[in-house]
Design a protein around this motif. Structure first.
Motif, PDB file in Angstrom:
ATOM      1  N   GLY A  89      39.953  41.788  37.845  1.00 33.28           N
ATOM      2  CA  GLY A  89      39.576  40.950  36.926  1.00 33.28           C
ATOM      3  C   GLY A  89      39.331  41.824  35.430  1.00 33.28           C
ATOM      4  O   GLY A  89      38.086  41.640  34.627  1.00 33.28           O
ATOM      5  N   MET A 124      41.681  36.601  27.226  1.00 32.16           N
ATOM      6  CA  MET A 124      41.674  36.241  28.578  1.00 32.16           C
ATOM      7  C   MET A 124      42.610  34.693  28.719  1.00 32.16           C
ATOM      8  O   MET A 124      43.405  34.546  29.722  1.00 32.16           O
ATOM      9  N   TYR A 129      44.076  33.722  32.343  1.00 31.24           N
ATOM     10  CA  TYR A 129      42.685  33.231  33.132  1.00 31.24           C
ATOM     11  C   TYR A 129      42.430  31.818  32.692  1.00 31.24           C
ATOM     12  O   TYR A 129      42.637  31.439  31.527  1.00 31.24           O
ATOM     13  N   TRP A 196      42.339  37.467  40.936  1.00 36.77           N
ATOM     14  CA  TRP A 196      42.497  38.047  39.540  1.00 36.77           C
ATOM     15  C   TRP A 196      42.963  39.545  39.938  1.00 36.77           C
ATOM     16  O   TRP A 196      42.161  40.294  40.504  1.00 36.77           O
ATOM     17  N   ASP A 199      44.811  43.802  34.161  1.00 36.60           N
ATOM     18  CA  ASP A 199      45.193  43.345  33.163  1.00 36.60           C
ATOM     19  C   ASP A 199      46.111  44.438  32.512  1.00 36.60           C
ATOM     20  O   ASP A 199      46.871  44.294  31.266  1.00 36.60           O
TER      21      ASP A 199
END
Length: 468
Positions: A89, A124, A129, A196, A199
């Motif tokens: 996340g 995001m 997301y 998730w 990133d």
């Protein structure tokens, strides 16, 4: 008392602005019952804003606006990305860390949501997301703004409760850390449930770079102490330290060292007696101008003028609320509302735990309908005498009131953060509200911990000698 509160609630229900509703209700009460000459109303309203702590209001607002236009928010975002972007996340964790850093400069949840929140929601969404998740975590992390020092609501509360603003600032640090940990844990749970990932790839070099920035900031006070022990005066030691820090930052072009230094300078300056908590707001503005005009050179005079006019507009609305609330709160006192409320509470219970549970419920309801500044101005004169009878410290009560009202900013019908994020994300208010609901859980857990473990709030200011 029924006329005063009834008129206020009626005006609020028909959509009258909160400040106007309080002023009209107060004037109606004075005209009907003649408890004081008309001139008293004007005098009380003027006295409400004729206060030294309120000088901090426009400067904290201006500091937040300057940080937004100086490009500092982007640097904070990239720093947080390097520090925690590799976690599960990742960008949601970045959102929280970015808010923690920005809270040390702005002091308001609204500035946090409108400033760094804009960057975080877009990032995001671009990384896949759900927009609801982006909005939810941004809303929850924005509540950190007024908990970590400096804090605009703490300034207003300290003025109304006659409590030490410096003690309130220090009292917010440990609860702020607890809230940060709870929010990051919540992100981890959602990341595991929804799949998730990270990133950004884990790069030891990037992580070490971000950690180095944190280490430099944390070592700054120690370096100053060593210079003082070497025989230099405090002012000379700090000046040398700042010059070296600026030189290092200029040479290596760190992402966020200078931004991270903001809370260190403000808290250090207050601790060493260079300026009062009120004057710390001016120091925040000077530091913001230095970053925007000298260090990063991203601030134009046109943008500076816009930030100044935005500050004037926001300050006027805040002080109008304080002005109207001062006469309203005075009339509540004159009408014995505080005494009646106190007697009523003691008729229900003599246990401080039960009292605080009732206070939390009351504040959560009121926070959904009233602006933060108005709620503090109205409720503090009523709650303070009752809390004193239960032996509750004013600083502890200040944290409870502020966090409750921050949660109120996320709820309809008048939650300002809710409306700002709805506009930024282009979601309806209804969808934005539903997106925020799951993220209320860590905030309520934090509220329970802060409410029923007073040491969490009072330990640090007690250790620093700010309260006994």
């Amino acid at each position: 008392m029924l006329l005063l509160i009834g008129a206020f609630l009626l005006l609020m229900l028909i959509g009258t602005p909160v400040a106007v509703a309080m002023a009209v209700a107060s004037l109606s009460y004075l005209l009907v019952y003649g408890v004081a000459p008309d001139i008293i109303a004007a005098q009380r309203m003027i006295a409400g804003v004729e206060s030294f702590p309120l000088i901090a209001v426009p400067f904290f607002i201006l500091a937040g606006n300057l940080m937004n236009i100086a490009g500092v928010t982007g640097r904070i975002y990239h720093f947080a990305l390097s520090l925690v972007g590799w976690m599960k996340g990742g960008l949601a964790q970045v959102n929280i860390i970015g808010s923690v850093v920005f809270s040390g400069m702005s002091g308001t949840a609204l500035a946090d949501a409108a400033g760094i929140g804009t960057i975080e929601i877009k990032a995001m969404k671009d990384h896949g997301y759900p927009v609801e998740a982006a909005v939810g975590v941004t809303a929850a992390s924005a509540t950190l703004g007024p908990i970590f020092p400096p804090s605009l609501p703490f300034v207003i509360y300290g003025m109304m409760a006659n409590a030490s603003i410096g003690a309130l600032f220090m009292a917010g640090i440990l609860p702020g850390i607890v809230m940060t940990v709870l929010l990051m844990l919540t992100v981890y749970i959602f990341a595991r449930r929804n799949g998730w990932g990270s990133d950004t790839p884990f790069e030891l070099r990037r992580l070490m770079g971000a950690s180095l920035e944190v280490a430099i900031v944390l070592c700054f006070p120690a370096a100053i102490y060593l210079l003082i022990m070497a025989g230099l005066s405090v002012n000379v030691a700090v000046l040398i330290g700042l010059v070296l820090l600026v030189a290092l930052d200029w040479y290596f072009d760190f992402h966020a060292v200078m931004a991270l230094m903001t809370p260190v300078l403000l808290i250090g300056g207050m601790t060493m007696g260079w300026f009062t908590p009120t004057e710390a707001a001016v120091a925040a503005v000077i530091w913001s101008l230095f970053l925007g005009l000298v260090r990063y050179r991203t601030m134009t005079f046109r943008a500076l003028a816009k930030a100044s006019f935005d500050t004037i507009e926001t300050t006027a609305s805040v002080l109008f609320i304080v002005t109207a609330a001062s006469i309203f709160a005075w009339l509540l006192t004159v009408s014995q509302a505080a005494q009646l409320f106190s007697d009523f509470m003691f008729s229900l219970t003599d246990n401080w735990w039960t009292f605080l549970i009732l206070v939390n419920i009351l504040l959560l309801i009121i926070g959904a309908f009233l602006d933060t500044i108005a709620a503090i101005s109205i409720l503090v004169p009523i709650l303070m005498p009752v809390a004193a009878r239960y032996g509750i410290d004013p600083v502890h009560l200040g944290l409870i009131i502020t966090l409750n009202l921050m949660i109120g900013l996320l709820t309809p019908p008048v939650g300002m953060v809710l409306f700002v994020l709805s506009r930024i994300s282009k979601l309806s208010v209804e969808r934005t509200t539903m997106a925020i609901l799951p993220w209320m859980i860590p905030l309520f857990v934090a509220l329970l911990l802060i409410t029923f473990i007073p040491a969490l709030t009072l330990w640090l200011p007690t250790q620093l000698g700010l309260i006994r």
